[in-house]
Design an enzyme around this catalytic site. Structure first.
Site, PDB file in Angstrom:
ATOM      1  N   GLU A  35     -11.771 -18.527  25.774  1.00  0.00           N
ATOM      2  CA  GLU A  35     -10.748 -19.552  26.000  1.00  0.00           C
ATOM      3  C   GLU A  35     -11.539 -20.608  26.566  1.00  0.00           C
ATOM      4  O   GLU A  35     -12.290 -20.466  27.269  1.00  0.00           O
ATOM      5  CB  GLU A  35      -9.546 -18.939  26.746  1.00  0.00           C
ATOM      6  CG  GLU A  35      -8.387 -20.019  27.189  1.00  0.00           C
ATOM      7  CD  GLU A  35      -6.959 -19.412  27.484  1.00  0.00           C
ATOM      8  OE1 GLU A  35      -7.113 -18.222  27.737  1.00  0.00           O
ATOM      9  OE2 GLU A  35      -6.243 -20.083  27.575  1.00  0.00           O
TER      10      GLU A  35
ATOM     11  N   ASN B  32       0.497 -18.038  20.947  1.00  0.00           N
ATOM     12  CA  ASN B  32       0.151 -17.454  22.024  1.00  0.00           C
ATOM     13  C   ASN B  32       0.999 -17.010  22.966  1.00  0.00           C
ATOM     14  O   ASN B  32       1.613 -18.056  23.804  1.00  0.00           O
ATOM     15  CB  ASN B  32      -1.017 -17.728  22.661  1.00  0.00           C
ATOM     16  CG  ASN B  32      -1.593 -17.096  23.777  1.00  0.00           C
ATOM     17  OD1 ASN B  32      -1.871 -15.690  23.552  1.00  0.00           O
ATOM     18  ND2 ASN B  32      -1.323 -17.339  25.042  1.00  0.00           N
ATOM     19  N   GLU B  33       1.573 -15.974  23.402  1.00  0.00           N
ATOM     20  CA  GLU B  33       2.386 -15.948  24.589  1.00  0.00           C
ATOM     21  C   GLU B  33       3.720 -16.762  24.626  1.00  0.00           C
ATOM     22  O   GLU B  33       3.910 -17.468  25.634  1.00  0.00           O
ATOM     23  CB  GLU B  33       1.662 -15.911  25.865  1.00  0.00           C
ATOM     24  CG  GLU B  33       0.937 -14.734  25.992  1.00  0.00           C
ATOM     25  CD  GLU B  33       0.239 -14.512  27.611  1.00  0.00           C
ATOM     26  OE1 GLU B  33       0.559 -15.202  28.377  1.00  0.00           O
ATOM     27  OE2 GLU B  33      -0.530 -13.408  27.572  1.00  0.00           O
TER      28      GLU B  33
ATOM     29  N   TYR C 136      -2.701  -6.623  30.815  1.00  0.00           N
ATOM     30  CA  TYR C 136      -3.532  -6.537  31.968  1.00  0.00           C
ATOM     31  C   TYR C 136      -3.320  -5.572  32.923  1.00  0.00           C
ATOM     32  O   TYR C 136      -2.111  -5.258  33.449  1.00  0.00           O
ATOM     33  CB  TYR C 136      -3.475  -8.206  32.227  1.00  0.00           C
ATOM     34  CG  TYR C 136      -4.277  -8.748  31.653  1.00  0.00           C
ATOM     35  CD1 TYR C 136      -5.578  -9.396  31.573  1.00  0.00           C
ATOM     36  CD2 TYR C 136      -3.226 -10.111  30.765  1.00  0.00           C
ATOM     37  CE1 TYR C 136      -6.067 -10.360  30.675  1.00  0.00           C
ATOM     38  CE2 TYR C 136      -3.793 -10.916  30.063  1.00  0.00           C
ATOM     39  CZ  TYR C 136      -5.310 -11.104  29.882  1.00  0.00           C
ATOM     40  OH  TYR C 136      -5.818 -11.949  29.230  1.00  0.00           O
TER      41      TYR C 136
ATOM     42  N   GLU D 211      -5.587  -9.395  24.067  1.00  0.00           N
ATOM     43  CA  GLU D 211      -5.742  -9.802  25.461  1.00  0.00           C
ATOM     44  C   GLU D 211      -5.679  -8.261  26.297  1.00  0.00           C
ATOM     45  O   GLU D 211      -4.619  -7.716  26.323  1.00  0.00           O
ATOM     46  CB  GLU D 211      -5.054 -10.784  26.005  1.00  0.00           C
ATOM     47  CG  GLU D 211      -5.119 -12.187  25.545  1.00  0.00           C
ATOM     48  CD  GLU D 211      -4.628 -13.303  26.207  1.00  0.00           C
ATOM     49  OE1 GLU D 211      -4.340 -13.087  27.237  1.00  0.00           O
ATOM     50  OE2 GLU D 211      -4.460 -14.161  25.541  1.00  0.00           O
TER      51      GLU D 211
ATOM     52  N   GLN E 261     -12.210 -11.760  29.271  1.00  0.00           N
ATOM     53  CA  GLN E 261     -12.771 -12.447  28.062  1.00  0.00           C
ATOM     54  C   GLN E 261     -14.281 -12.588  28.106  1.00  0.00           C
ATOM     55  O   GLN E 261     -14.761 -11.678  28.768  1.00  0.00           O
ATOM     56  CB  GLN E 261     -12.035 -14.066  28.281  1.00  0.00           C
ATOM     57  CG  GLN E 261     -10.748 -14.326  28.778  1.00  0.00           C
ATOM     58  CD  GLN E 261     -10.450 -15.712  28.526  1.00  0.00           C
ATOM     59  OE1 GLN E 261     -11.453 -16.651  28.490  1.00  0.00           O
ATOM     60  NE2 GLN E 261      -9.397 -16.243  28.507  1.00  0.00           N
TER      61      GLN E 261
END
Ligand code: AHR
Length: 522
Positions: A53, A200-201, A269, A325, A374
């Site tokens: 990113e 995204n999200e 996460y 992710e 990432q």
């Protein structure tokens, strides 16, 4: 059908023996049965994917230094990082975000670099983004890595026209204003783009939408995303995070009547003590180690929960779950920009990576893509850089050891193991998965989550015998051992000989806090 009955009989019988042995001796016997002669679904290489990113020094400094840099580079991409990444066989790379994706206007990042728009990166530190790394630079990076591009489009602040033109610019060979523009910018032939995400999200940084509002928008944007000139675009709809099953239900219900996407993303996460204080990446105690593992293992339940919904609407499993992710999220390193998410990486992260990759392997029938967050200098990275220096993290080595599973066929396993106990909580001490590759080689990957105790495991291989067995181990002296710029080789893999193989049975003694990968050759 007969095959399935035979398999479950074998596993049940071994299980019964194991349980009765435990009862009689009241000793826990760790047993991993690998059914070697009935290969299952192919493990998509793309579950070993990565994510880059425009955040902190992932792109700028980490991957891209520009052609004028003193750091040795190829078309502006630093050579040391490039060569290291080739070693782990990166199958796909997601870009440009993340949250950045829904602020990104791709036309800012094409054409002569000196004329590109300078913008503010509103999500990540408010820093200046000069757009010197754009579409052409990203496509060159994927070409040099030999991996597939996974591009994330902008729904939150973009338009269907902008997204559709990007896909046309990238992949069309027809005569059009977009293909003319691409040619003027030096790229005559269209590229191949495998994966393209529609936002995204979008429940959060991608526009704070409801599931229903996003589903409507996703359909609208997706309508204009063509598969041009033989490029078969795999469209990824924005999925939920964690346990948000309602979002998946809405998207899958929609998918049952209209074929507007091929994959549904999910983000998860492991954040030990919540968003406020996430704990240090290097200074932690055993409770934090344990809680990290406990959270990592939740990935299995999350995939099961979302898969169950997908199975109802898509029993043929035509749509993939795209875990684009995942990883550990800790406090930033002291003294670094809080918006840059720079964290060190220890043996704890290595075990985390092994747990996740084993889980993804096990769900090969539904999970088709996954991306560690990432790639460089952000969150659970495989590589850290400082100026012209580079360090390979413990997570890097797990990806290197596990690359043997890419495109191999999953093998059925039955794991019975002791618990790893911390206070009043317990988790299984062992994580494992197995596969057979095109040459008939079997690979078994295991992790011992217990940082205090070696574990012995009996591993019968059903249906085949092998002439040669080799193994590699990754372990460390401390739970928080890590590779620094001063000591880059503190944690690295070594040949492993803590096992014997006799009469079709592997007897293994795994060191505490370790990751081991076996290779068995006929
Ligand atoms: O990976 C960091 C951020 O985490 C991403 O930009 C976003 O998608 C997620 O919330």
């Amino acid at each position: 059908m007969k095959k399935a009955i035979l398999l479950s009989l074998i596993i049940t019988l071994i299980g019964v023996c194991n349980i009765s042995a435990q009862k009689e001796n009241s000793v826990t016997v760790n047993q991993l049965v690998v059914v070697a002669n009935h290969p299952g679904p192919v493990i998509s290489k793309d579950i070993y994917g990565h994510f880059s990113e425009h955040l902190g020094t992932c792109i700028y400094g980490g991957l891209w230094v520009g052609t004028d840099s003193k750091i040795p580079n190829t078309y502006g991409i630093r050579n040391d990082v490039l060569f290291a990444l080739r070693e782990i066989k990166v199958p796909n790379l997601r870009w440009p975000g993340g949250c950045f994706a829904d602020t990104y206007h791709w036309k800012d990042g094409i054409g002569p670099q000196s004329k590109r728009a300078t913008i503010v990166n509103i999500h990540w530190g408010g820093v200046t983004e000069d757009n010197s790394f754009g579409t052409h630079e990203f496509m060159k990076l994927t070409e040099l890595l030999g991996c597939d591009p996974y591009i994330n489009g902008n729904v939150g602040s973009g338009t269907p026209q902008e997204m559709s033109e990007w896909v046309e610019y990238l992949t069309s060979d027809a005569v059009s204003p977009m293909t003319k523009l691409r040619k003027e910018n030096g790229q005559e032939k269209p590229w191949k783009v495998k994966y393209f995400a529609i936002g995204n999200e979008n429940w959060g940084c991608g526009g704070n939408m409801t599931d229903v509002y996003y589903a409507d928008n996703m359909r609208r944007f997706s309508t204009y995303l063509g598969s041009h000139s033989g490029n078969d675009l795999y469209r990824v709809a924005c999925g939920p995070s964690d346990f948000n099953y309602a979002w998946t239900e809405t998207l899958m219900k929609d998918a049952a009547t209209r074929n507007m996407f091929q994959g549904l993303s999910i983000h998860y996460y492991s954040i030990v003590d919540g968003w406020g204080y996430k704990g240090s990446a290097t200074k932690f105690d055993e409770r934090e180690w344990f809680e990290t593992m406990r959270m990592n293992l939740q990935m299995d339940n999350i995939i099961k929960g979302h898969s169950a919904i997908m199975d109802r609407y898509d029993p043929q499993k035509t749509k993939g779950l795209v875990v684009d992710e995942w990883g550990n999220w800790f406090n930033v390193e002291p003294g670094t920009n809080p918006g840059f998410l720079y964290q060190q990486n220890t043996m704890r992260d290595a075990v985390t990576a092994a747990i996740h990759l084993n889980i993804f392997n096990q769900h090969a029938a539904r999970v088709k893509v996954a991306n560690l967050a990432q790639m460089v200098n952000v969150l659970q990275s495989v590589i850290l850089t400082k100026d012209d220096k580079m360090v390979l993290t413990p997570t890097y080595y797990v990806f290197k050891m596990f690359r043997v599973h890419q495109e191999a066929q999953l093998l059925n396993i039955d794991l019975r193991c002791e618990d790893y106990v911390n206070g009043t909580k317990k988790i299984p001490a062992i994580s494992a998965s197995a596969s057979v590759d095109r040459d008939g080689k079997v690979h078994i990957s295991m992790a011992n989550l217990n940082p205090n105790k070696a574990v012995t495991v009996t591993c019968p291989l059903i249906g085949e015998t092998y002439k040669k067995v080799t193994a590699e181990v990754l372990t460390s002296s401390e739970i928080n051992s890590f590779n620094s710029f001063e000591k880059p080789d503190a944690v690295k893999p070594a040949a492993f000989n803590g096992f014997s193989y006799k009469d079709g049975i592997l007897s293994i003694t795994m060191p505490s806090k370790s990751v081991v990968v076996f290779e068995l050759t006929k």
